[in-house]
Scaffold this active site. Structure first.
Site, PDB file in Angstrom:
ATOM      1  CB  SER A  17      -4.452   1.893  -8.151  1.00  0.00           C
ATOM      2  OG  SER A  17      -4.565   2.008  -6.746  1.00  0.00           O
ATOM      3  CE  LYS A  39      -0.961   3.881  -5.901  1.00  0.00           C
ATOM      4  NZ  LYS A  39      -2.305   3.275  -5.811  1.00  0.00           N
ATOM      5  CB  SER A  94      -0.919  -0.757  -6.247  1.00  0.00           C
ATOM      6  OG  SER A  94      -1.817   0.266  -6.604  1.00  0.00           O
TER       7      SER A  94
END
Length: 390
Positions: A64, A67, A124
C-alpha cells in the site's frame, strides 16, 4: 533551442556543507543502523541528501505504499484546480468491489475529495483510491498510466505500477530510493500531512453508518514529529513503511521494505529517525511558492509571470556547523511563449559553494498566462512602433 538569461543574487550564509563523498563516508560508518529488513533509505526532504541506505535500489513489492503516488496525483490535481476539496466523488461498482483495506464504499455512494483522501491516507482504503483514480483519469487503467508517466518524470528507474492500491500483482514493484523520491515530491504539498498525520478520524459522521478510521502508521501517535506517510503489508511484501518526521525545522523521510513484523518495521524506522535528528540540521532558505523573480512571456495576455519556488529549499549540515560562502544563482528561461500553465518550469535556482552546485531546483510559473488575442498583440506592437518613431 531555448536560450537562458541568468543573474546571481546575493551570497548566502553557509559553511562546510557536506559533499556527496563526505556523506558516503558517513554511510560507511553507519551501515548497522538498520537490520532485519530487505531494504531501507533515509533522506533529508529539502535537499534530497541520502543520509543512510541499505539495498535501496532493490526492486520489491511496495504494497500500500503505492498510494503515495496515488496521493501525489490527487494533490497535483487539487493544486492545478482540476479538482476541489469539496467536490463530490461517486464510487463505481468496480471501486466498491475492491478487497483488502477499505472504507466500505457502496456503489453510487458519494464522498468529497477531502473525505476520500482521509480514507486513503488514514485507512489505506483501496476502494477510495480507485474511486479517486476514476474521477481524475476516467478509469483506473488511465490513472495507472499517469502514475507511470509521473514516475518517469521523477527519474524513477526501479518502479512500475499495475494498480493504484498496491494489491498483489506480478510486475508491480518499486524500491526504497524511488519511494523516498515519491514521498519527497508529495511533501511539497503541505496540506497532505493534515491527513497522513491524523491518528484517527471518522467518515459518514452524521449517519447511522459512522465509520472509525485508525491510522495504520502507529508512529504518528508514538514518535514526536511523525506526520506521515504510508504503511504497506501483503504476504509477499511483508511489513513496509515510508515515514516522515519534522523536528527543529528539518524534515526527513525514512523507508523500509520487507520487515518481518509491524513492530520490527517501526523499530527500524525509529532508529533511522533518531540518527537523522541526532546528527544533522537544516537551514531553511525558501518556502514553496515563494516569488523570486519575473519571467518574461511573449504573446501572452500578460508580459511576465511570477517565477516561484516549486518546493521548500534548505541547506543541510552536520549538527552544530555554521553556514557561510554559499551563493544562489537564478536562471530564468528566455523567449517563453504563452500559453503558460501554473506549475510549468520557467527556470532553475542553484545553490553554489565554490565551483560546486550543491542544490538545484526548478522555478515554476506562479499562475496561468493565456495567449493574447490578435487585437492585444496589434495594440502592443503598434505602441512599440509609435515609441520607436518618436
Amino acid at each position: 533551442m531555448k536560450r537562458f538569461v541568468s543573474f546571481i543574487v546575493t551570497s548566502f550564509l553557509l559553511t562546510s556543507l557536506w559533499s556527496p563523498s563526505a556523506f558516503a563516508a558517513e554511510e560507511k560508518k553507519t551501515t548497522d543502523i538498520v537490520s532485519n529488513v530487505k531494504s531501507a533509505i533515509l533522506i533529508e526532504r529539502d535537499t534530497g541528501t541520502v543520509l543512510y541506505e541499505k539495498n535501496s535500489n532493490e526492486e520489491l513489492p511496495p504494497a500500500s505504499m503505492t498510494k503515495i503516488m496515488t496521493m501525489l496525483l490527487i494533490m497535483e490535481a487539487l493544486d492545478q484546480g482540476k479538482l476541489t476539496w469539496d467536490e463530490k466523488i461517486r464510487a463505481s461498482e468496480y471501486a466498491a468491489s475492491m478487497g483488502g483495506s477499505q472504507i466500505f464504499l457502496e456503489p453510487g455512494e458519494e464522498m468529497t475529495t477531502k473525505e476520500m483522501l482521509r480514507g486513503i491516507a488514514i485507512g489505506s482504503g483501496n476502494d477510495a483510491s480507485v474511486a479517486m483514480a476514476e474521477k481524475i483519469a476516467g478509469s483506473e487503467e488511465a490513472f495507472v498510466d499517469m502514475m507511470n508517466d509521473k514516475a518517469k518524470k521523477l527519474g524513477l528507474k526501479h518502479t512500475f505500477f499495475k494498480n493504484t492500491t498496491g494489491l498483489p500483482v506480478s510486475g508491480h514493484f518499486s524500491s526504497a530510493a524511488d519511494m523516498a523520491i515519491m514521498a519527497k515530491e508529495l511533501l511539497k504539498y503541505e496540506d497532505i500531512t493534515k491527513f497522513t498525520g491524523m491518528y484517527e478520524a471518522y467518515l459518514r459522521e452524521n449517519t447511522d453508518k459512522k465509520f472509525w478510521l485508525v491510522n495504520t502508521n502507529k508512529l504518528v501517535r508514538f514518535y514526536p514529529g511523525v506526520d506521515g506517510l504510508k504503511t504497506g503489508f501483503t504476504a509477499e511484501a511483508k511489513y513496509c513503511l515510508t515515514a516522515t518526521a519534522q523536528k527543529d525545522g528539518m524534515r526527513v523521510i525514512a523507508v523500509v521494505f520487507g520487515a518481518p513484523t509491524s513492530k520490527e518495521r517501526n523499530a527500524q524506522v525509529t532508529k533511522m529517525l533518531d540518527y537523522a535528528f541526532a546528527q544533522y540540521q537544516t537551514h531553511p532558505m525558501f518556502k514553496r511558492n515563494q516569488t523570486i523573480g519575473q519571467a518574461k512571456i511573449s504573446k501572452g495576455q500578460e508580459k511576465s509571470v511570477k517565477a516561484v519556488t516549486s518546493e521548500p529549499l534548505s541547506l543541510l549540515t552536520k549538527k552544530g556547523e555554521k553556514t557561510e560562502d554559499v551563493k544562489q544563482k537564478i536562471v530564468l528561461q528566455k523567449n517563453l511563449n504563452a500559453p503558460i500553465t501554473k506549475g510549468d518550469q520557467v527556470g532553475t535556482i542553484k545553490l553554489i559553494k565554490g565551483e560546486k552546485v550543491i542544490l538545484e531546483s526548478p522555478i515554476v510559473a506562479g499562475q496561468d498566462v493565456k495567449q493574447a488575442g490578435w487585437w492585444t498583440l496589434y495594440k502592443r506592437s503598434f505602441g512599440m512602433f509609435t515609441k520607436a518613431g518618436k
